[in-house]
Design an enzyme around this catalytic site. Structure first.
Site, PDB file in Angstrom:
ATOM      1  N   TRP A   1      35.653  45.000  49.892  1.00  0.00           N
ATOM      2  CA  TRP A   1      36.685  44.113  49.358  1.00  0.00           C
ATOM      3  C   TRP A   1      37.061  43.082  50.433  1.00  0.00           C
ATOM      4  O   TRP A   1      37.206  43.425  51.599  1.00  0.00           O
ATOM      5  CB  TRP A   1      37.933  44.931  48.947  1.00  0.00           C
TER       6      TRP A   1
ATOM      7  N   ASP B   1      48.782  33.724  36.965  1.00  0.00           N
ATOM      8  CA  ASP B   1      48.079  34.953  37.355  1.00  0.00           C
ATOM      9  C   ASP B   1      48.889  36.172  36.918  1.00  0.00           C
ATOM     10  O   ASP B   1      49.751  36.088  36.024  1.00  0.00           O
ATOM     11  CB  ASP B   1      47.786  34.918  38.865  1.00  0.00           C
ATOM     12  N   ASP B   2      48.637  37.287  37.529  1.00  0.00           N
ATOM     13  CA  ASP B   2      49.221  38.584  37.167  1.00  0.00           C
ATOM     14  C   ASP B   2      50.761  38.521  37.123  1.00  0.00           C
ATOM     15  O   ASP B   2      51.375  37.851  37.957  1.00  0.00           O
ATOM     16  CB  ASP B   2      48.777  39.582  38.253  1.00  0.00           C
TER      17      ASP B   2
ATOM     18  N   ARG C   1      45.215  51.598  42.579  1.00  0.00           N
ATOM     19  CA  ARG C   1      46.179  50.524  42.312  1.00  0.00           C
ATOM     20  C   ARG C   1      47.095  50.920  41.137  1.00  0.00           C
ATOM     21  O   ARG C   1      47.389  50.111  40.257  1.00  0.00           O
ATOM     22  CB  ARG C   1      45.490  49.200  42.029  1.00  0.00           C
TER      23      ARG C   1
ATOM     24  N   TRP D   1      39.548  36.980  34.004  1.00  0.00           N
ATOM     25  CA  TRP D   1      39.365  38.352  33.502  1.00  0.00           C
ATOM     26  C   TRP D   1      39.162  39.263  34.714  1.00  0.00           C
ATOM     27  O   TRP D   1      38.085  39.308  35.293  1.00  0.00           O
ATOM     28  CB  TRP D   1      38.150  38.394  32.577  1.00  0.00           C
ATOM     29  N   ASP D   2      40.203  39.984  35.067  1.00  0.00           N
ATOM     30  CA  ASP D   2      40.197  40.754  36.311  1.00  0.00           C
ATOM     31  C   ASP D   2      39.856  42.225  36.042  1.00  0.00           C
ATOM     32  O   ASP D   2      39.913  42.701  34.898  1.00  0.00           O
ATOM     33  CB  ASP D   2      41.593  40.636  36.943  1.00  0.00           C
ATOM     34  N   MET D   3      39.536  42.967  37.084  1.00  0.00           N
ATOM     35  CA  MET D   3      39.215  44.395  36.966  1.00  0.00           C
ATOM     36  C   MET D   3      39.381  44.990  38.358  1.00  0.00           C
ATOM     37  O   MET D   3      38.592  44.709  39.246  1.00  0.00           O
ATOM     38  CB  MET D   3      37.764  44.524  36.484  1.00  0.00           C
TER      39      MET D   3
ATOM     40  N   CYS E   1      36.515  38.344  37.509  1.00  0.00           N
ATOM     41  CA  CYS E   1      37.096  38.674  38.802  1.00  0.00           C
ATOM     42  C   CYS E   1      37.139  40.191  38.873  1.00  0.00           C
ATOM     43  O   CYS E   1      37.305  40.862  37.856  1.00  0.00           O
ATOM     44  CB  CYS E   1      38.512  38.089  38.842  1.00  0.00           C
TER      45      CYS E   1
ATOM     46  N   ASP F   1      38.761  37.846  47.212  1.00  0.00           N
ATOM     47  CA  ASP F   1      40.201  37.739  47.462  1.00  0.00           C
ATOM     48  C   ASP F   1      40.470  37.211  48.861  1.00  0.00           C
ATOM     49  O   ASP F   1      41.611  36.917  49.200  1.00  0.00           O
ATOM     50  CB  ASP F   1      40.871  39.106  47.302  1.00  0.00           C
TER      51      ASP F   1
END
Ligand code: DGJ
Length: 718
Positions: free
Chosen positions: A189, A356-357, A433, A467-469, A516, A538
């Protein structure tokens, strides 16, 4: 073109600059040749098979077989593993039939390369069969008229009367000779895809993901090169996987030192029960050979991925300059704060504001609400529509973040459906997370996601989706599969994900999707089939990004990489780099900002405005031109350079990590220009021939500070 010599049982696949030749010997499909294109004709006399050696080395152990199964004294790594009803795994595949079809068929349920017309590609299908079990294998090879990439895939049918279990499904190819080095992309990461080059070991080298995603750690990419291969010359053989889940890629060196290279589903986390009459389609692999070095490989892969993996409205269109609020606000925002950042973005020329989030459920931190895709009206009164109206009034479009594959234990969705996540009954559900993964192998979960994401996209004017994961699979099993099929869970998840992505992207064809996964944890051709760009990492630190984007570029085109200018000290490394260098690095991908523009100094705002104007002027070349690496940031000298060309324009970006006292002058030599054409960079008052730029190079100015960078832009006539 595919040339069939049925009499000698030779299949010659010819791409624009490569040949790939198969033949059948003693009923077995063999690989005769892969490399530089050679004329058609009968090459059978040039092909030799090893004879009997000592009793320990059967010819089968040394034969360049196209599909590696366990049989008759083959002791190497398998590419196809089948467990028979009796519990053994012997599989003797023998040639049955073959045919050539115009064009290329889609792979059921899977992403894959495509042909736009029947004229531009031919597909060779070869049928093999194991008489004892009834296992029938069809290999497909698609040759593209205009692209130097060979697409390969395999399907397996059980034509016998007993169940079979597929344990390995990989694409393998034997390579000639024994002198190679291996290149792969290693990471973690925030430091994804660091290019590594190592000598080929005498044994097995493998990289894997068992994470349920292609992952940050290893990218599904492997290249074998000659020791003397450079960026600009020498042989390169490379493979990638059109798949986003767990994978294995390996080089297995046989007793004679010749490697077998393979890529496919990760056998540690995969098996598939094939009942009589059932079929399994394995994901596609892309193979490319380049005689002209690593840039030659990248040029071939970039144009192919851009034009025959990526699809849809945005494939060839200039990508918008965006401003994303994540590093500006994290979860701490309301509508006014976002609108203020968007207003600044509009003033400097940004075209898209990405929320974003944190806009949904009760999500003010990362411990809740994933799965509850309902806007948080406390933060955004009037809902998304009210905010998107404000953003539209600024002349910008709006983008929105989702993480649809996940569920927070603290969510209405989890309270209603605690069994919808991947888990193993009786074991702890490991969170990462603070979240669990939905079981996308289940139809009702897929339908829930399609509807909940679609209804948000229908509710307001959203023109971009991130589209995050954000975690990998731990107890990655579906609770609804019987024990005999539990090991199918990960692949069923991927098939479910692909159905969801197909439905949503087809339902909103004008929306630009960017994938993403905690940055670049799922940067692969599988995702690029649905979403033409990926958030590269990131890590937004410019110095780190040079290495990440450089490694990524070995395989993936710059138009697939999201790249943002962020604040200093950088949030991942604490490093301070000049504003213009952050802009110059972000120019190497789809350009955007990810900082609080309302806090920028006048000087940085001016620089940001100029950078946006420059990106808009140059983005056709940056996003669709040919990208060439000139100086590697991985050689320890702290310098790097790359160039973009489109025939008329050459853009050169140069970076230097540290300033040094009393420096030696250095030059950046360009590549691929026309010798006698005149190239002019007005801004730097440079005018000279392509020959001079390629052989003398651009003299790099003395750096007055660390992390300096320069951009040159040359224009030339026809
Ligand atoms: C991980 C992504 O990589 C970031 O860009 C950001 O979207 C966060 N997730 C939000 O949770």
């Amino acid at each position: 073109m595919i040339v069939l010599d049925r009499e000698n049982q030779i299949f010659h696949l010819q791409g624009p600059s490569y040949s790939y030749i198969l033949c059948v010997r003693q009923g077995i499909l063999m690989n005769m040749y892969w490399g530089r294109r050679i004329p058609e004709g009968n090459h059978a006399d040039l092909f030799t098979l090893a004879g009997e050696g000592a009793s320990f080395d059967s010819p089968m152990n040394r034969a360049p077989r196209e599909v590696l199964t366990q049989e008759k004294g083959y002791f190497g790594q398998r590419s196809l593993g089948l467990k028979n009803a009796g519990g053994d795994d012997v599989v003797s595949l023998r040639y049955q039939d073959s045919r050539v079809r115009a064009g290329k068929k889609a792979l059921p349920g899977l992403p894959a390369s495509y042909a736009e017309s029947e004229e531009e590609a031919d597909t060779l299908e070869i049928d093999l069969r194991d008489e004892v079990s009834g296992a029938a294998v069809t290999l497909s090879y698609t040759v593209f008229r205009d692209f130097d990439v060979l697409a390969r895939s395999m399907s397996v049918r059980n034509e016998g009367g007993e169940p079979l279990t597929l344990t390995e499904a990989q694409t393998s190819v034997p390579l000639p000779g024994d002198e190679y080095e291996i290149i792969f992309l290693k990471g973690a990461w925030a430091r994804e895809r660091q290019a590594q080059r190592i000598p080929m070991p005498q044994g097995n080298f493998s990289i894997q993901s068992r994470r349920g995603a292609s992952g940050h750690e290893h990218n599904p990419f492997l290249a074998l090169v000659r020791p003397q291969t450079t960026e600009h010359s020498g042989d390169v053989y490379a493979m990638t996987h059109v798949y986003s889940g767990s994978f294995s890629a390996s080089v297995d060196v046989g007793i004679d030192g010749a490697p077998r290279m393979m890529i496919g589903l990760c056998p540690d986390v995969f098996s598939w029960q094939l009942d009589p009459g059932e079929s399994f389609q394995a994901p596609e692999a892309l193979l490319a050979y380049a005689p002209d070095g690593l840039n030659g490989l990248s040029h071939r892969m970039h144009s192919f991925i851009r034009r025959r993996i990526c699809r849809g409205f945005w494939r060839d269109r200039p990508r918008p300059v965006l401003i994303n609020n994540w590093e500006a606000t994290y979860f701490d925002f309301n509508a006014d704060r976002l609108a203020e950042i968007a207003r600044r973005g509009a003033e400097i020329g940004c075209e898209l504001f990405v929320i974003d989030d944190g806009w949904f459920g009760k999500r003010d931190t990362d411990n809740c609400s994933l799965g509850d895709w309902k806007v948080n009206e406390n933060k955004l009164p009037g809902g998304l529509k009210a905010l998107t109206d404000r953003i539209s009034a600024l002349g910008m479009q709006t983008g929105l973040w989702f993480e649809p594959e996940m569920v927070s234990p603290d969510s209405d969705l989890y309270r209603a459906h605690p069994d919808w996540c991947l888990h193993v009954e009786g074991r702890e559900r490991t969170t990462a997370r603070n979240q669990l993964i939905l079981d996308l192998g289940r139809r009702e979960v897929q339908d829930y996601l399609i509807e909940s994401v679609s209804s948000i996209l229908r509710s307001a004017s959203i023109s971009y989706v991130k589209w995050d994961m954000n975690r990998n699979m731990t107890e990655g099993f579906s609770s609804v599969l019987p024990a005999s099929r539990r090991m199918e869970s990960q692949h069923r998840y991927m098939l479910g994900l692909y159905r969801v992505l197909e439905e949503i992207t087809a339902g909103f064809p004008r929306v630009l999707f960017e994938s993403c996964s905690g940055g670049g944890g799922r940067f692969d051709c599988g995702m690029l089939y649905y979403m033409p760009q990926t958030w590269t990492s990131d890590d937004t630190d410019a110095a780190e990004r040079v290495r990440i984007q450089y490694g990524t570029s070995l395989l993936y085109p710059c138009s697939s990489m999201g790249a943002h200018v962020s604040a200093v000290p950088n949030h991942q490394t604490g490093r301070v780099t000049p504003f213009h260098t952050r802009c110059n690095v972000a120019m190497g991908g789809n350009f955007g900002f990810e900082l609080d523009l309302t806090r920028l100094s006048e000087e940085d705002l001016r620089c940001a405005r100029e950078a946006v104007a420059r990106v808009k002027k140059l983005r056709n070349t940056l996003q669709q031109g040919e990208y060439t690496r000139l100086i590697s940031p991985m050689d320890g000298r702290g310098r790097s350079a790359w160039q973009f060309t489109d025939g008329q324009r050459v853009i050169v970006c140069i970076y230097q990590d540290a300033a040094s006292p009393n420096p030696q002058p250095w030059h950046v030599k360009l590549a691929g220009l026309r010798e006698n054409a005149v190239y002019e960079d007005e801004e730097h008052a440079l005018k000279c021939s392509g020959g001079a730029l390629m052989n003398i190079g651009i003299p790099v100015p003395r750096a007055g500070k660390d992390h300096e960078s320069w951009v040159y832009c040359f224009e030339t006539g026809k």
